[in-house]
Design a protein around this motif. Sequence first.
Motif, PDB file in Angstrom:
ATOM      1  N   UNK A  74      -0.734  17.519   3.408  1.00 56.89           N
ATOM      2  CA  UNK A  74      -0.822  16.137   3.860  1.00 56.89           C
ATOM      3  C   UNK A  74      -1.611  15.298   2.849  1.00 56.89           C
ATOM      4  N   UNK A  75      -2.639  15.893   2.276  1.00 52.55           N
ATOM      5  CA  UNK A  75      -3.427  15.207   1.256  1.00 52.55           C
ATOM      6  C   UNK A  75      -2.566  14.896   0.032  1.00 52.55           C
ATOM      7  N   UNK A  76      -1.704  15.827  -0.363  1.00 52.70           N
ATOM      8  CA  UNK A  76      -0.757  15.562  -1.461  1.00 52.70           C
ATOM      9  C   UNK A  76       0.095  14.347  -1.115  1.00 52.70           C
ATOM     10  N   UNK A  77       0.702  14.370   0.053  1.00 51.03           N
ATOM     11  CA  UNK A  77       1.620  13.319   0.480  1.00 51.03           C
ATOM     12  C   UNK A  77       0.921  11.956   0.501  1.00 51.03           C
ATOM     13  N   UNK A  78      -0.225  11.877   1.148  1.00 50.81           N
ATOM     14  CA  UNK A  78      -0.958  10.619   1.279  1.00 50.81           C
ATOM     15  C   UNK A  78      -1.564  10.192  -0.061  1.00 50.81           C
ATOM     16  N   UNK A  79      -2.160  11.133  -0.771  1.00 52.22           N
ATOM     17  CA  UNK A  79      -2.809  10.804  -2.043  1.00 52.22           C
ATOM     18  C   UNK A  79      -1.836  10.223  -3.055  1.00 52.22           C
ATOM     19  N   UNK A  80      -0.681  10.860  -3.194  1.00 54.74           N
ATOM     20  CA  UNK A  80       0.288  10.351  -4.151  1.00 54.74           C
ATOM     21  C   UNK A  80       1.002   9.115  -3.614  1.00 54.74           C
ATOM     22  N   UNK A  81       1.063   8.970  -2.297  1.00 53.92           N
ATOM     23  CA  UNK A  81       1.547   7.717  -1.729  1.00 53.92           C
ATOM     24  C   UNK A  81       0.624   6.571  -2.113  1.00 53.92           C
ATOM     25  N   UNK A  82      -0.673   6.819  -2.095  1.00 60.11           N
ATOM     26  CA  UNK A  82      -1.652   5.797  -2.495  1.00 60.11           C
ATOM     27  C   UNK A  82      -1.560   5.495  -3.992  1.00 60.11           C
ATOM     28  N   UNK A  83      -1.364   6.530  -4.796  1.00 60.26           N
ATOM     29  CA  UNK A  83      -1.183   6.308  -6.234  1.00 60.26           C
ATOM     30  C   UNK A  83       0.052   5.430  -6.465  1.00 60.26           C
ATOM     31  N   UNK A  84       1.126   5.723  -5.752  1.00 66.08           N
ATOM     32  CA  UNK A  84       2.351   4.924  -5.883  1.00 66.08           C
ATOM     33  C   UNK A  84       2.096   3.471  -5.493  1.00 66.08           C
ATOM     34  N   UNK A  85       1.344   3.257  -4.425  1.00 63.39           N
ATOM     35  CA  UNK A  85       1.024   1.884  -4.034  1.00 63.39           C
ATOM     36  C   UNK A  85       0.148   1.211  -5.090  1.00 63.39           C
ATOM     37  N   UNK A  86      -0.751   1.982  -5.684  1.00 59.57           N
ATOM     38  CA  UNK A  86      -1.572   1.441  -6.767  1.00 59.57           C
ATOM     39  C   UNK A  86      -0.711   0.950  -7.920  1.00 59.57           C
ATOM     40  N   UNK A  87       0.271   1.751  -8.293  1.00 59.59           N
ATOM     41  CA  UNK A  87       1.194   1.355  -9.367  1.00 59.59           C
ATOM     42  C   UNK A  87       2.020   0.150  -8.917  1.00 59.59           C
ATOM     43  N   UNK A  88       2.531   0.199  -7.707  1.00 59.55           N
ATOM     44  CA  UNK A  88       3.385  -0.865  -7.163  1.00 59.55           C
ATOM     45  C   UNK A  88       2.671  -2.220  -7.205  1.00 59.55           C
ATOM     46  N   UNK A  89       1.444  -2.254  -6.697  1.00 66.77           N
ATOM     47  CA  UNK A  89       0.714  -3.520  -6.660  1.00 66.77           C
ATOM     48  C   UNK A  89       0.206  -3.933  -8.036  1.00 66.77           C
ATOM     49  N   UNK A  90      -0.176  -2.961  -8.866  1.00 67.19           N
ATOM     50  CA  UNK A  90      -0.616  -3.291 -10.219  1.00 67.19           C
ATOM     51  C   UNK A  90       0.540  -3.845 -11.045  1.00 67.19           C
ATOM     52  N   UNK A  91       1.739  -3.338 -10.815  1.00 64.90           N
ATOM     53  CA  UNK A  91       2.926  -3.810 -11.526  1.00 64.90           C
ATOM     54  C   UNK A  91       3.215  -5.265 -11.165  1.00 64.90           C
ATOM     55  N   UNK A  92       2.833  -5.643  -9.966  1.00 65.66           N
ATOM     56  CA  UNK A  92       2.975  -7.033  -9.553  1.00 65.66           C
ATOM     57  C   UNK A  92       4.389  -7.393  -9.143  1.00 65.66           C
ATOM     58  N   UNK A  93       4.746  -8.633  -9.389  1.00 60.42           N
ATOM     59  CA  UNK A  93       6.041  -9.148  -8.943  1.00 60.42           C
ATOM     60  C   UNK A  93       7.124  -8.963  -9.991  1.00 60.42           C
ATOM     61  N   UNK A  94       6.885  -8.125 -10.951  1.00 61.38           N
ATOM     62  CA  UNK A  94       7.917  -7.852 -11.956  1.00 61.38           C
ATOM     63  C   UNK A  94       9.066  -7.102 -11.309  1.00 61.38           C
ATOM     64  N   UNK A  95      10.197  -7.140 -11.969  1.00 63.60           N
ATOM     65  CA  UNK A  95      11.377  -6.443 -11.454  1.00 63.60           C
ATOM     66  C   UNK A  95      11.144  -4.947 -11.402  1.00 63.60           C
ATOM     67  N   UNK A  96      11.822  -4.319 -10.482  1.00 60.76           N
ATOM     68  CA  UNK A  96      11.846  -2.862 -10.336  1.00 60.76           C
ATOM     69  C   UNK A  96      10.473  -2.251 -10.031  1.00 60.76           C
ATOM     70  N   UNK A  97       9.602  -3.026  -9.382  1.00 66.43           N
ATOM     71  CA  UNK A  97       8.256  -2.528  -9.083  1.00 66.43           C
ATOM     72  C   UNK A  97       8.308  -1.236  -8.262  1.00 66.43           C
ATOM     73  N   UNK A  98       9.189  -1.183  -7.271  1.00 71.82           N
ATOM     74  CA  UNK A  98       9.285   0.018  -6.428  1.00 71.82           C
ATOM     75  C   UNK A  98       9.755   1.217  -7.247  1.00 71.82           C
ATOM     76  N   UNK A  99      10.777   1.018  -8.057  1.00 71.77           N
ATOM     77  CA  UNK A  99      11.287   2.113  -8.892  1.00 71.77           C
ATOM     78  C   UNK A  99      10.271   2.594  -9.904  1.00 71.77           C
ATOM     79  N   UNK A 100       9.559   1.645 -10.507  1.00 70.96           N
ATOM     80  CA  UNK A 100       8.517   2.014 -11.481  1.00 70.96           C
ATOM     81  C   UNK A 100       7.414   2.804 -10.776  1.00 70.96           C
ATOM     82  N   UNK A 101       7.031   2.364  -9.591  1.00 69.39           N
ATOM     83  CA  UNK A 101       5.968   3.050  -8.850  1.00 69.39           C
ATOM     84  C   UNK A 101       6.372   4.476  -8.484  1.00 69.39           C
ATOM     85  N   UNK A 102       7.599   4.641  -8.015  1.00 70.75           N
ATOM     86  CA  UNK A 102       8.059   5.977  -7.605  1.00 70.75           C
ATOM     87  C   UNK A 102       8.242   6.885  -8.821  1.00 70.75           C
ATOM     88  N   UNK A 103       8.898   6.376  -9.863  1.00 70.14           N
ATOM     89  CA  UNK A 103       9.108   7.188 -11.069  1.00 70.14           C
ATOM     90  C   UNK A 103       7.774   7.502 -11.745  1.00 70.14           C
TER      91      UNK A 103
END
Length: 156
Positions: A74-103
């Motif tokens: 569960x820690x893996x799942x939540x921890x990397x989910x938080x990392x993905x959100x960190x990337x998502x929000x840091x990427x900002x409103x640029x295109x493909x933010x979700x894809x960049x965060x997941x990849x």
Amino acid sequence: MKKWLVLITFLVILAISSSMSYEQQSILPELEDALANKPFEKQLSVLKIPYWDTVVSVEERGYFKFVEFLIRKLTHFVGFGCIALGIYFAWGKRRFAAGVAIAGTALIATLDELRQSFTPGRMMSGQDVILDTAGAIVFVGIVALVKKIFKRQRAR
């Protein structure tokens, strides 16, 4: 800049935790104290989770080690989910933010597992990379969906 600091904080926590051996991370004594009466043992005994070349269960590992396994995953799942959100929000409103965060999270998870393989008592697991990436997909997916819903409501 603050958004990048949140992401960097998550990555530092990841680097510290993946540098620790299993024994250093173990929470078995705390679980034995907190869950002395083994709550939900009957329900947990039904679960049989394929992992590596074995099936992880209460029967195979015992109650406390099985609960610790569930918490670690569960820690893996939540921890990397938080990392993905960190990337998502840091990427900002640029295109493909979700894809960049997941990849990006999948890449970080892969590199983390590789790095972890050099830590005594730890091993590299492709299944953990899949679990980490699933956390990224779920967390980013939920946030993207909520943003889309709010955007539609504002448009009305």
